[in-house]
Design a protein around this motif. Structure first.
Motif, PDB file in Angstrom:
ATOM      1  N   PRO A 183     -22.612  79.498  56.006  1.00  0.00           N
ATOM      2  CA  PRO A 183     -23.078  78.116  56.212  1.00  0.00           C
ATOM      3  C   PRO A 183     -22.732  77.167  55.079  1.00  0.00           C
ATOM      4  O   PRO A 183     -22.309  76.035  55.326  1.00  0.00           O
ATOM      5  N   GLU A 184     -22.875  77.604  53.830  1.00  0.00           N
ATOM      6  CA  GLU A 184     -22.533  76.718  52.726  1.00  0.00           C
ATOM      7  C   GLU A 184     -21.039  76.402  52.725  1.00  0.00           C
ATOM      8  O   GLU A 184     -20.620  75.300  52.354  1.00  0.00           O
ATOM      9  N   GLY A 185     -20.224  77.353  53.170  1.00  0.00           N
ATOM     10  CA  GLY A 185     -18.797  77.099  53.293  1.00  0.00           C
ATOM     11  C   GLY A 185     -18.488  76.076  54.369  1.00  0.00           C
ATOM     12  O   GLY A 185     -17.537  75.296  54.244  1.00  0.00           O
ATOM     13  N   VAL A 186     -19.279  76.066  55.438  1.00  0.00           N
ATOM     14  CA  VAL A 186     -19.102  75.061  56.484  1.00  0.00           C
ATOM     15  C   VAL A 186     -19.439  73.679  55.941  1.00  0.00           C
ATOM     16  O   VAL A 186     -18.733  72.700  56.207  1.00  0.00           O
ATOM     17  N   ARG A 187     -20.506  73.586  55.174  1.00  0.00           N
ATOM     18  CA  ARG A 187     -20.872  72.294  54.572  1.00  0.00           C
ATOM     19  C   ARG A 187     -19.757  71.794  53.655  1.00  0.00           C
ATOM     20  O   ARG A 187     -19.388  70.608  53.680  1.00  0.00           O
TER      21      ARG A 187
END
Length: 290
Positions: A183-187
Motif C-alpha cells: 500500500p505505501e508503494g501505491v501511495r
C-alpha cells in the motif's frame, strides 16, 4: 467501486486458458489478466482467444514488452482487438524484463527512451492520427491505421521506478504495478504519476492497476511466504494476502485506500486449484469489496 480481477498465470499451459476464461465469464469476474512472460504464452494470441471464448469479462494483458515489437505491429494488433471486442480489451506495455530482452538480442541501451517513444507513437496511432517520427528507437514515415479503434481506448504502462512512473502519468492512460507493491508503494506511485500528469497538464482520470499475490486454503500462509521468499520480497511489510475471503478483501481495501482503482488477485505459481481460485475471487471476495 474498486475493480477486481484475477490472473491466469503463464506457468499454466495455454490449453488451460479456455476453461478458465469461460469460468471467469460465467462467474461474473470483471477482469481476467494475462501475462506475456518470456518464454511462455504470447499476450495478443491468448487475449484474442480469451475474448473470443467469452461474452463479457474484460481481458487484460500486462505487459507487452516493447523491445520485442515494432510499434506499428503493437498498434495494429491492439486496434484489431478493440474493434472486434469493443470495451473488453485492456492492454499494457512495458520495458520487459531486461535479462529476457538480452536473451533475445532486444535489450535497449535506454529502456525509458524506448518506452516513451513507443508509448507516444502507439497512442497517436490508436487515436487515428497519421504519424511521422524519427526517434532513437521508433521511426515511422507517414503511418496511419486503416482500421483504428472506433473510439478512445486506454493504453496502460507498467512501471516500478520513479522515472517510469512519472512517464506513465505524463503519457499513458493508466499504470500497472507489480505484486511487489505494498500500500505505501501505491501511495508513492500515485504521487509520482501525479507529478507526470501535472507536468503534461493532464486532468483526465488515470487508472492504477495493482497485482496482489494471493493464497487461500489450508496451506495459504506457507505458499505465500514461499513465493515472497523466492522473489526476495519476504521482508517487505504488508505485501500479499493469505487466508479466507475476509482477509483477502481487507488486503484489497488497503490497496484501494492507497490509490488503486483495480486490484488483480495473482495466485501463487504453485496454486493447486486454478478453477477454485477463480470461483473464490468471483463468489467470495467480490461481495466483500466495495
Amino acid at each position: 467501486m474498486t475493480g477486481l480481477g484475477a490472473v491466469f498465470r503463464p506457468q499454466l499451459p495455454p490449453e488451460r486458458l479456455r476453461a478458465l476464461a469461460r469460468l471467469a465469464d460465467e462467474r461474473g469476474l470483471e477482469e481476467l489478466w494475462l501475462w506475456e512472460d518470456c518464454f511462455r504464452e504470447g499476450g495478443i494470441s491468448t487475449a484474442a482467444a480469451a475474448l473470443a471464448w467469452t461474452e463479457r469479462v474484460r481481458i487484460g494483458v500486462g505487459l507487452l514488452p516493447v523491445p520485442l515489437r515494432n510499434v506499428a505491429i503493437t498498434a495494429m494488433e491492439a486496434a484489431t482487438l478493440h474493434r472486434m471486442f469493443p470495451g473488453r480489451a485492456a492492454l499494457g506495455i512495458g520495458h520487459g524484463v531486461q535479462d529476457w530482452m538480452g536473451q533475445v538480442g532486444a535489450r535497449a541501451e535506454s529502456p525509458l527512451t524506448l518506452l516513451r517513444e513507443h508509448l507516444l507513437a502507439l497512442r497517436a496511432l490508436l487515436a487515428g492520427e497519421r504519424v511521422t517520427t524519427r526517434g532513437r528507437y521508433v521511426t515511422l514515415d507517414d503511418v496511419a491505421l486503416d482500421w483504428p479503434p472506433a473510439g478512445p481506448v486506454e493504453v496502460l504502462t507498467g512501471a516500478t521506478g520513479p522515472r517510469t512512473l512519472r512517464l506513465t502519468g505524463e503519457a499513458a492512460d493508466g499504470t500497472v504495478l507489480t505484486a511487489g507493491t505494498p500500500p505505501e508503494g501505491v501511495r508513492r506511485a500515485r504521487r509520482l504519476i501525479d507529478e507526470g500528469r501535472l507536468k503534461a497538464g493532464r486532468t483526465q482520470p488515470h487508472r492504477v492497476v495493482v497485482y496482489l499475490l494471493t493464497a487461500t486454503g489450508p496451506d495459504a500462509t506457507a505458499r505465500l511466504r514461499a513465493e515472497l521468499t523466492e522473489e526476495g520480497l519476504a521482508d517487505v511489510p504488508d505485501l500479499g494476502a493469505a487466508g479466507d475471503a475476509d482477509a483477502v478483501a481487507k488486503a484489497v481495501q488497503r490497496l484501494a485506500d492507497a490509490g488503486a482503482d483495480t486490484v488483480v488477485l495473482q495466485p501463487t505459481a504453485d496454486e493447486p486449484d486454478p478453477e477454485g481460485f477463480i470461483r473464490f475471487v468471483a463468489r467470495d471476495v467480490r461481495p466483500l469489496v466495495p
